[in-house]
Design a protein around this motif. Structure first.
Motif, PDB file in Angstrom:
ATOM      1  N   GLY A  15      13.540  -9.436  15.784  1.00 40.82           N
ATOM      2  CA  GLY A  15      14.002 -10.918  15.695  1.00 40.82           C
ATOM      3  C   GLY A  15      15.336 -11.140  15.942  1.00 40.82           C
ATOM      4  N   GLY A  16      16.153 -10.128  16.067  1.00 40.86           N
ATOM      5  CA  GLY A  16      17.726 -10.133  16.059  1.00 40.86           C
ATOM      6  C   GLY A  16      18.070 -10.364  17.622  1.00 40.86           C
ATOM      7  N   ARG A  64      11.339 -14.280  29.581  1.00 38.61           N
ATOM      8  CA  ARG A  64      11.887 -15.622  29.875  1.00 38.61           C
ATOM      9  C   ARG A  64      11.592 -16.550  28.636  1.00 38.61           C
ATOM     10  NH1 ARG A  64       8.406 -16.506  33.529  1.00 38.61           N
ATOM     11  NH2 ARG A  64       9.803 -16.034  35.263  1.00 38.61           N
ATOM     12  N   GLY A  65      12.577 -17.286  28.171  1.00 39.58           N
ATOM     13  CA  GLY A  65      12.925 -18.048  27.051  1.00 39.58           C
ATOM     14  C   GLY A  65      13.302 -17.303  25.921  1.00 39.58           C
ATOM     15  N   ARG A  66      13.562 -15.849  26.075  1.00 44.88           N
ATOM     16  CA  ARG A  66      14.188 -15.401  24.986  1.00 44.88           C
ATOM     17  C   ARG A  66      15.771 -14.682  25.481  1.00 44.88           C
ATOM     18  NH1 ARG A  66      12.224 -10.528  23.389  1.00 44.88           N
ATOM     19  NH2 ARG A  66      11.428 -10.074  25.396  1.00 44.88           N
ATOM     20  N   ASP A  83      17.749 -12.574  22.440  1.00 48.78           N
ATOM     21  CA  ASP A  83      17.209 -13.590  21.398  1.00 48.78           C
ATOM     22  C   ASP A  83      16.079 -13.097  20.979  1.00 48.78           C
ATOM     23  OD1 ASP A  83      19.273 -16.078  22.228  1.00 48.78           O
ATOM     24  OD2 ASP A  83      19.967 -14.442  20.762  1.00 48.78           O
ATOM     25  N   GLY A  84      15.646 -12.997  19.768  1.00 46.26           N
ATOM     26  CA  GLY A  84      14.245 -12.629  19.593  1.00 46.26           C
ATOM     27  C   GLY A  84      13.757 -11.480  19.986  1.00 46.26           C
ATOM     28  N   GLY A 106      25.714   0.561  36.878  1.00 47.31           N
ATOM     29  CA  GLY A 106      26.484   0.858  36.061  1.00 47.31           C
ATOM     30  C   GLY A 106      25.807   2.225  35.288  1.00 47.31           C
ATOM     31  N   GLN A 107      26.448   2.486  34.272  1.00 54.89           N
ATOM     32  CA  GLN A 107      26.083   3.712  33.491  1.00 54.89           C
ATOM     33  C   GLN A 107      24.946   3.432  32.302  1.00 54.89           C
ATOM     34  OE1 GLN A 107      28.691   2.026  32.560  1.00 54.89           O
ATOM     35  NE2 GLN A 107      28.308   1.912  30.081  1.00 54.89           N
ATOM     36  N   GLY A 108      25.044   2.176  32.355  1.00 60.73           N
ATOM     37  CA  GLY A 108      23.710   1.906  31.387  1.00 60.73           C
ATOM     38  C   GLY A 108      24.205   1.594  29.870  1.00 60.73           C
ATOM     39  N   THR A 109      23.446   0.989  29.022  1.00 57.36           N
ATOM     40  CA  THR A 109      23.694   0.688  27.633  1.00 57.36           C
ATOM     41  C   THR A 109      22.595   0.770  26.986  1.00 57.36           C
ATOM     42  OG1 THR A 109      24.895  -0.600  25.942  1.00 57.36           O
ATOM     43  CG2 THR A 109      24.072  -1.901  27.706  1.00 57.36           C
ATOM     44  N   GLN A 110      22.284   1.501  25.778  1.00 58.96           N
ATOM     45  CA  GLN A 110      20.810   1.547  25.080  1.00 58.96           C
ATOM     46  C   GLN A 110      20.775   0.383  24.263  1.00 58.96           C
ATOM     47  OE1 GLN A 110      18.577   4.262  25.165  1.00 58.96           O
ATOM     48  NE2 GLN A 110      17.431   2.744  23.923  1.00 58.96           N
ATOM     49  N   VAL A 111      19.653  -0.277  23.971  1.00 59.16           N
ATOM     50  CA  VAL A 111      19.260  -1.116  23.344  1.00 59.16           C
ATOM     51  C   VAL A 111      18.044  -0.685  22.678  1.00 59.16           C
ATOM     52  CG1 VAL A 111      18.249  -3.332  22.966  1.00 59.16           C
ATOM     53  CG2 VAL A 111      20.078  -2.942  24.467  1.00 59.16           C
ATOM     54  N   THR A 112      18.025  -0.653  21.189  1.00 58.20           N
ATOM     55  CA  THR A 112      17.043   0.013  20.313  1.00 58.20           C
ATOM     56  C   THR A 112      16.624  -1.229  19.471  1.00 58.20           C
ATOM     57  OG1 THR A 112      17.711   2.281  20.603  1.00 58.20           O
ATOM     58  CG2 THR A 112      16.120   1.776  18.917  1.00 58.20           C
ATOM     59  N   VAL A 113      15.386  -1.526  19.745  1.00 59.43           N
ATOM     60  CA  VAL A 113      14.984  -2.460  18.455  1.00 59.43           C
ATOM     61  C   VAL A 113      14.010  -2.070  17.617  1.00 59.43           C
ATOM     62  CG1 VAL A 113      13.629  -4.956  18.370  1.00 59.43           C
ATOM     63  CG2 VAL A 113      15.044  -4.378  20.408  1.00 59.43           C
TER      64      VAL A 113
END
Length: 115
Positions: A15-16, A64-66, A83-84, A106-113
């Motif tokens: 949700g963040g 799409r939409g987020r 978002d969301g 690019g080298q990439g960036t980690q996203v953890t939810v």
């Protein structure tokens, strides 16, 4: 020399929101279509969002939409506002450009939810 540098990833609860940035150099940034991809563990790298030199955008159905892609041609930077966020958005996010017939990452960036 073409260089793409991503930043802005991190750990966020479901949700963040997060905002990714990709700073480009070595290309005529304003003339190029820029793209965001992501790759989850054990999966292929998939397109997430695209923005053309004219500002037209396209998104994967799953975001799409987020998510919102944007660019600042004065800063040679492309952004991805997320978002969301959902646990299934967890992945390494990559910036991409095709310049003079060659694809650059690019080298990439980690996203953890977290759920």
């Amino acid at each position: 020399q073409v260089q793409l540098v991503e930043s802005g990833g991190g750990l966020v609860q479901a949700g963040g929101s997060l905002r990714l940035s990709c700073a480009a150099s070595g290309i005529n940034f304003r003339s190029n279509t820029m793209m965001w991809y992501r790759q989850a563990p054990g999966k292929q790298r998939d397109s997430v969002a695209t923005i053309t030199s004219g500002g037209s955008t396209a998104y994967a159905d799953s975001v799409r939409g987020r998510f919102t892609i944007s660019r600042d041609n004065t800063m040679n930077t492309v952004y991805l506002q997320m978002d969301g966020l959902k646990p299934e958005d967890t992945a390494v996010y990559y910036c991409n450009v095709i310049f003079r017939g060659r694809s650059y990452w690019g080298q990439g960036t980690q996203v953890t939810v977290s759920s």
